[in-house]
Design an enzyme around this catalytic site. Structure first.
Site, PDB file in Angstrom:
ATOM      1  N   LYS A 184     124.637  46.512 -42.803  1.00 45.82           N
ATOM      2  CA  LYS A 184     123.746  45.357 -42.905  1.00 45.82           C
ATOM      3  C   LYS A 184     122.895  45.514 -44.147  1.00 45.82           C
ATOM      4  CE  LYS A 184     122.654  41.628 -40.441  1.00 45.82           C
ATOM      5  NZ  LYS A 184     123.525  40.864 -39.526  1.00 45.82           N
TER       6      LYS A 184
HETATM    7  P1  NAD Z   1     119.486  30.757 -40.209  1.00 45.01           P
HETATM    8  O1  NAD Z   1     118.581  31.211 -41.283  1.00 45.01           O
HETATM    9  O2  NAD Z   1     120.606  29.845 -40.579  1.00 45.01           O
HETATM   10  O3  NAD Z   1     118.629  30.054 -39.040  1.00 45.01           O
HETATM   11  C1  NAD Z   1     117.590  30.696 -38.373  1.00 45.01           C
HETATM   12  C2  NAD Z   1     116.944  29.704 -37.433  1.00 45.01           C
HETATM   13  O4  NAD Z   1     115.979  30.382 -36.635  1.00 45.01           O
HETATM   14  C3  NAD Z   1     116.192  28.583 -38.158  1.00 45.01           C
HETATM   15  O5  NAD Z   1     116.391  27.366 -37.463  1.00 45.01           O
HETATM   16  C4  NAD Z   1     114.734  29.020 -38.061  1.00 45.01           C
HETATM   17  O6  NAD Z   1     113.836  27.936 -38.102  1.00 45.01           O
HETATM   18  C5  NAD Z   1     114.737  29.691 -36.703  1.00 45.01           C
HETATM   19  N1  NAD Z   1     113.643  30.652 -36.545  1.00 45.01           N
HETATM   20  C6  NAD Z   1     113.305  31.681 -37.374  1.00 45.01           C
HETATM   21  N2  NAD Z   1     112.226  32.317 -36.909  1.00 45.01           N
HETATM   22  C7  NAD Z   1     111.876  31.703 -35.762  1.00 45.01           C
HETATM   23  C8  NAD Z   1     110.842  31.897 -34.820  1.00 45.01           C
HETATM   24  N3  NAD Z   1     109.953  32.875 -34.974  1.00 45.01           N
HETATM   25  N4  NAD Z   1     110.781  31.062 -33.761  1.00 45.01           N
HETATM   26  C9  NAD Z   1     111.693  30.076 -33.587  1.00 45.01           C
HETATM   27  N5  NAD Z   1     112.683  29.837 -34.458  1.00 45.01           N
HETATM   28  C10 NAD Z   1     112.778  30.642 -35.521  1.00 45.01           C
HETATM   29  O7  NAD Z   1     120.037  32.087 -39.516  1.00 45.01           O
HETATM   30  P2  NAD Z   1     121.402  32.271 -38.699  1.00 45.01           P
HETATM   31  O8  NAD Z   1     122.448  32.703 -39.672  1.00 45.01           O
HETATM   32  O9  NAD Z   1     121.626  31.087 -37.824  1.00 45.01           O
HETATM   33  O10 NAD Z   1     121.048  33.553 -37.825  1.00 45.01           O
HETATM   34  C11 NAD Z   1     120.316  33.457 -36.616  1.00 45.01           C
HETATM   35  C12 NAD Z   1     120.546  34.714 -35.789  1.00 45.01           C
HETATM   36  O11 NAD Z   1     121.938  34.873 -35.560  1.00 45.01           O
HETATM   37  C13 NAD Z   1     120.087  36.021 -36.461  1.00 45.01           C
HETATM   38  O12 NAD Z   1     119.681  36.920 -35.467  1.00 45.01           O
HETATM   39  C14 NAD Z   1     121.367  36.536 -37.088  1.00 45.01           C
HETATM   40  O13 NAD Z   1     121.339  37.942 -37.305  1.00 45.01           O
HETATM   41  C15 NAD Z   1     122.372  36.144 -36.024  1.00 45.01           C
HETATM   42  N6  NAD Z   1     123.759  36.049 -36.478  1.00 45.01           N
HETATM   43  C16 NAD Z   1     124.111  35.235 -37.516  1.00 45.01           C
HETATM   44  C17 NAD Z   1     125.450  35.168 -37.891  1.00 45.01           C
HETATM   45  C18 NAD Z   1     125.929  34.224 -38.964  1.00 45.01           C
HETATM   46  O14 NAD Z   1     127.158  34.109 -39.132  1.00 45.01           O
HETATM   47  N7  NAD Z   1     125.070  33.530 -39.685  1.00 45.01           N
HETATM   48  C19 NAD Z   1     126.407  35.937 -37.223  1.00 45.01           C
HETATM   49  C20 NAD Z   1     126.012  36.741 -36.168  1.00 45.01           C
HETATM   50  C21 NAD Z   1     124.682  36.783 -35.804  1.00 45.01           C
END
Ligand code: NAD
Length: 427
Positions: free
Chosen positions: A117
């Protein structure tokens, strides 16, 4: 955290954070590792950590410095694989935990990668587009010595996306004098990206949710779904559930919490957000207090934002049947225990959000073979890998009478440590 844990000198006990959660999760699986338990310490120490300074020239002519990290937790089963996060709260402990969860996740679904990561401690909303590009390129060049298609392959995570992956791929390619599409995944289609990658994580959350709902006799038609986070993961998961006839009754982001008991129009909300309009101005729902989100009665709850959202402080107030961890590490071990006591089925992050890395694996395979698949092929293979992995996990958890998380960690630790055992200890 277990006081018996020996922390590396570079991690202050008070700053152990998410890494402490990861260590506890490993502990819960250790008694089931049999002969391989002699190797378990290897999972409690990341293999390699690179900390870099990322300086950029700001638009006003000043120079700003940011902390950057790349952690390779374990590479026994294959090259490191894991996303890059740009967030003001990124810390070494967090990146270590996220890398550890990637090792577990890749082993649970059986893709041939280790866990890694990366992250930069920056609030990207405070950067111009030019500054964001410079930050991305400088970070990539700094970690360029440890990444590569057969070493460690980054991907998008919180606040990073296709555009950033394109800059990373270009920077690495310039460093090596040859176009190297397979060095990152989650790229735009025109640069060797895979069809279906953008929605893959959310789609995988849905595939697991559908399978889990079938196991507990929960019909998806009319099911009430609450989603925290409406980014890459939450947005796609919400759309998949809505398409299956479920009602998405609440969505929470950093901008606030929207609620509509009859279900809000997720597609319209996605369009509203894509148009850059303020969340609070969305006409199809009411704005409610953020804390009230966790108390809404639902059938499916999907935390898809950040880690440590469900803790001893709020887990007891959660009223749902199925909790699908779209985010990495959203539930602390104390929160987990309360949910289990209350009969809530938790589908853990290490399987629920594995759809992203599964299609990242497909993207890497397509780049290496220079032969690209149709969206139906991608989605069909994603569905099969995730459904099979979920089915096997459910059975393992039932047989061992443990939670899905402990079953997942046990299975994954065995796979990683078997590889470690077979490779032997150098020298
Ligand atoms: P992103 O940046 O696209 O979206 C994050 C979302 O979370 C946004 O809508 C933001 O407003 C919201 N958010 C952030 N802080 C917040 C808070 N304190 N309270 C409420 N909402 C909040 O990110 P993503 O890629 O969708 O990732 C989200 C989660 O999924 C993370 O934990 C990431 O590690 C995990 N993840 C992502 C992927 C991927 O392919 N992008 C894969 C596996 C896991």
């Amino acid at each position: 955290m277990n006081p018996a844990h020996e922390l590396p000198s570079y991690l202050e006990p008070k700053g152990v954070g998410s890494w402490g959660v990861f260590l506890q999760q490993i502990d819960r699986a250790t008694s089931s590792l049999g002969e391989l338990a002699y190797l378990v310490e290897t999972l409690k120490r990341p293999k390699r950590i690179l900390i870099v300074d990322v300086p950029i020239k700001r638009d006003d002519g000043t120079v700003a410095h940011f902390e950057g990290y790349r952690v390779q937790h374990n590479v026994s089963r294959g090259p490191g694989k894991g996303g890059v996060r740009f967030h003001q709260d990124v810390s070494l402990s967090e990146v270590m935990a996220l890398a550890g969860w990637m090792s577990i996740k890749n082993a649970v679904i059986g893709v041939p990668f280790g866990g890694a990561k990366g992250g930069v401690r920056v609030d990207p909303r405070r950067l111009s587009l030019r500054e964001l590009e410079h930050l991305t390129r400088r970070y990539t060049s700094e970690i360029g010595i440890v990444i590569g298609p057969d070493k460690d392959i980054p991907a998008p995570d919180v606040n990073t996306n296709e555009k950033i992956m394109a800059w990373m791929m270009d920077t690495y390619s310039i460093m090596h004098g040859a176009t190297s599409t397979a060095v990152v995944t989650g790229k735009p289609l025109a640069l060797g990206g895979s069809r279906g990658r953008r929605d893959a994580t959310g789609r995988g959350v849905f595939v697991c949710g559908r399978a889990a709902a079938a196991k507990i006799g929960l019909p998806l038609e009319g099911a009430r779904v609450c989603v925290q986070g409406f980014g890459n993961v939450g947005n796609a998961a919400a759309r998949c559930f809505a398409q299956a006839g479920a009602k998405v009754i609440a969505v929470q982001t950093v901008e606030g919490t929207l609620h509509h008991p009859a279900g809000l129009d997720v597609q319209k909300l996605a369009e509203h957000q894509a148009a850059g309009r303020p969340f609070a101005e969305f006409a199809g729902a009411a704005l409610i207090d953020d804390a009230a989100f966790w108390e809404l009665e639902s059938d499916v709850l999907i935390p898809a934002a950040l880690e440590n959202q469900i803790t001893a402080a709020n887990a007891g107030r959660i009223r749902t049947r199925l909790l699908l961890e779209g985010a990495n590490g959203p539930t602390t071990p104390e929160g987990d225990d309360i949910l289990a006591t209350n009969g809530i089925i938790v589908v853990p992050d290490v399987i629920a959000n594995a759809g992203g890395v599964t299609v990242s694996y497909f993207e890497w395979v397509q780049d290496i073979s220079s032969y690209f698949w149709t969206e139906d092929e991608v989605n069909g293979r994603l569905d099969k890998i995730m459904s099979d992995a979920f089915g096997a996990l459910w059975e393992a958890a039932e047989q061992a009478r443990v939670t899905l998380r402990t079953a997942a960690f046990t299975l994954a630790c065995r796979r990683i440590l078997e590889a470690r055992h077979l490779r032997g200890l150098y020298p």
